[in-house]
Design a protein around this motif. Structure first.
Motif, PDB file in Angstrom:
ATOM      1  N   VAL A  64      47.428  31.301  -0.547  1.00 24.80           N
ATOM      2  CA  VAL A  64      48.325  30.221  -0.957  1.00 24.80           C
ATOM      3  C   VAL A  64      49.744  30.639  -0.593  1.00 24.80           C
ATOM      4  O   VAL A  64      50.098  31.818  -0.691  1.00 24.80           O
ATOM      5  CB  VAL A  64      48.198  29.894  -2.467  1.00 24.80           C
ATOM      6  N   VAL A 115      46.604  18.888  -8.064  1.00 24.16           N
ATOM      7  CA  VAL A 115      47.363  19.994  -8.626  1.00 24.16           C
ATOM      8  C   VAL A 115      46.596  20.625  -9.784  1.00 24.16           C
ATOM      9  O   VAL A 115      45.774  19.970 -10.432  1.00 24.16           O
ATOM     10  CB  VAL A 115      48.768  19.556  -9.112  1.00 24.16           C
ATOM     11  N   TRP A 150      43.077  25.012  -2.703  1.00 28.80           N
ATOM     12  CA  TRP A 150      44.514  25.216  -2.815  1.00 28.80           C
ATOM     13  C   TRP A 150      45.127  25.720  -1.525  1.00 28.80           C
ATOM     14  O   TRP A 150      44.598  26.609  -0.874  1.00 28.80           O
ATOM     15  CB  TRP A 150      44.868  26.183  -3.950  1.00 28.80           C
ATOM     16  N   VAL A 153      51.371  27.211  -3.893  1.00 28.72           N
ATOM     17  CA  VAL A 153      51.557  27.647  -5.276  1.00 28.72           C
ATOM     18  C   VAL A 153      53.044  27.736  -5.585  1.00 28.72           C
ATOM     19  O   VAL A 153      53.869  27.895  -4.675  1.00 28.72           O
ATOM     20  CB  VAL A 153      50.862  29.020  -5.520  1.00 28.72           C
ATOM     21  N   PHE A 179      49.427  25.123  -8.817  1.00 29.45           N
ATOM     22  CA  PHE A 179      48.727  25.150  -7.548  1.00 29.45           C
ATOM     23  C   PHE A 179      48.637  23.732  -7.006  1.00 29.45           C
ATOM     24  O   PHE A 179      48.521  22.782  -7.784  1.00 29.45           O
ATOM     25  CB  PHE A 179      47.299  25.700  -7.728  1.00 29.45           C
ATOM     26  N   GLY A 180      48.655  23.586  -5.693  1.00 32.38           N
ATOM     27  CA  GLY A 180      48.576  22.248  -5.133  1.00 32.38           C
ATOM     28  C   GLY A 180      48.023  22.196  -3.728  1.00 32.38           C
ATOM     29  O   GLY A 180      47.985  23.200  -3.012  1.00 32.38           O
ATOM     30  N   VAL A 181      47.595  20.985  -3.367  1.00 39.79           N
ATOM     31  CA  VAL A 181      47.176  20.682  -2.010  1.00 39.79           C
ATOM     32  C   VAL A 181      47.463  19.219  -1.758  1.00 39.79           C
ATOM     33  O   VAL A 181      47.284  18.377  -2.647  1.00 39.79           O
ATOM     34  CB  VAL A 181      45.674  21.013  -1.776  1.00 39.79           C
TER      35      VAL A 181
END
Length: 184
Positions: A64, A115, A150, A153, A179-181
């Motif tokens: 990440v 998220v 993910w 971050v 955390f995200g995508v």
């Protein structure tokens, strides 16, 4: 006395919604008229991210990378928890964590976004190893840390010399990891 508490959150919105410096920065915060110095811990943030990435790499998962928006969302929430003395994912006004994160790390032209959030606090201090171990020992936290989806971050850790409320007035290290995508 040493205490550790951890908490997790996960939200998925699909379709329409969709080498760190060693110095610490300080900010004065108040709770019920008292003033205290809450120190940001950029070295701890970097160490937590490095440790998460090392654990993900061992399992063949994508590293990440730091996202400015996720870091801003994490920073706001960690400081709000220190200020209000509330250890929870919801913002002080009751807003769910994913809506807070969305303000900083929104859909922004992407088709899907997801998220997740992990929290931990420890008294009196915490190391990256202790933070990540606490998350890995909790099945919901472990699931978030090791989720292969993910990409990004944001981590924010602060040290409060006498954190109010849920922190029992103790010296506390409080950490938020968002955390995200976002996918096209």
């Amino acid at each position: 006395m040493e205490r550790i508490r951890a908490s997790f959150g996960l939200a998925a919105i699909v379709g329409v919604l969709a080498t760190a410096p060693l110095a610490t920065a300080t900010a004065t915060t108040s709770h019920r008229g008292e003033r205290r110095q809450v120190a940001a811990l950029p070295s701890l943030n970097a160490s937590i991210i490095a440790r998460v990435n090392a654990i993900r790499a061992v399992r063949g998962l994508r590293r990440v990378t730091v996202a400015v928006g996720l870091a801003a969302a994490a920073r706001l929430h960690t400081r709000q928890m220190a200020q209000t003395g509330r250890f929870q994912h919801e913002s002080p006004d009751g807003t769910p964590f994913w809506q807070r994160v969305q303000r900083f790390y929104g859909k922004g032209g992407f088709h899907d976004w997801t998220v997740g959030e992990t929290l931990v606090w420890q008294s009196p201090t915490a190391t990256a190893a202790q933070v990540v171990t606490a998350w890995l020992e909790s099945p919901p936290h472990r699931e978030i840390l090791l989720d292969p989806k993910w990409h990004e971050v944001g981590v924010s850790a602060v040290q409060d010399p006498s954190a109010p409320g849920d922190f029992d007035g103790l010296q506390a290290t409080i950490v938020t990891a968002d955390f995200g995508v976002r996918d096209r």
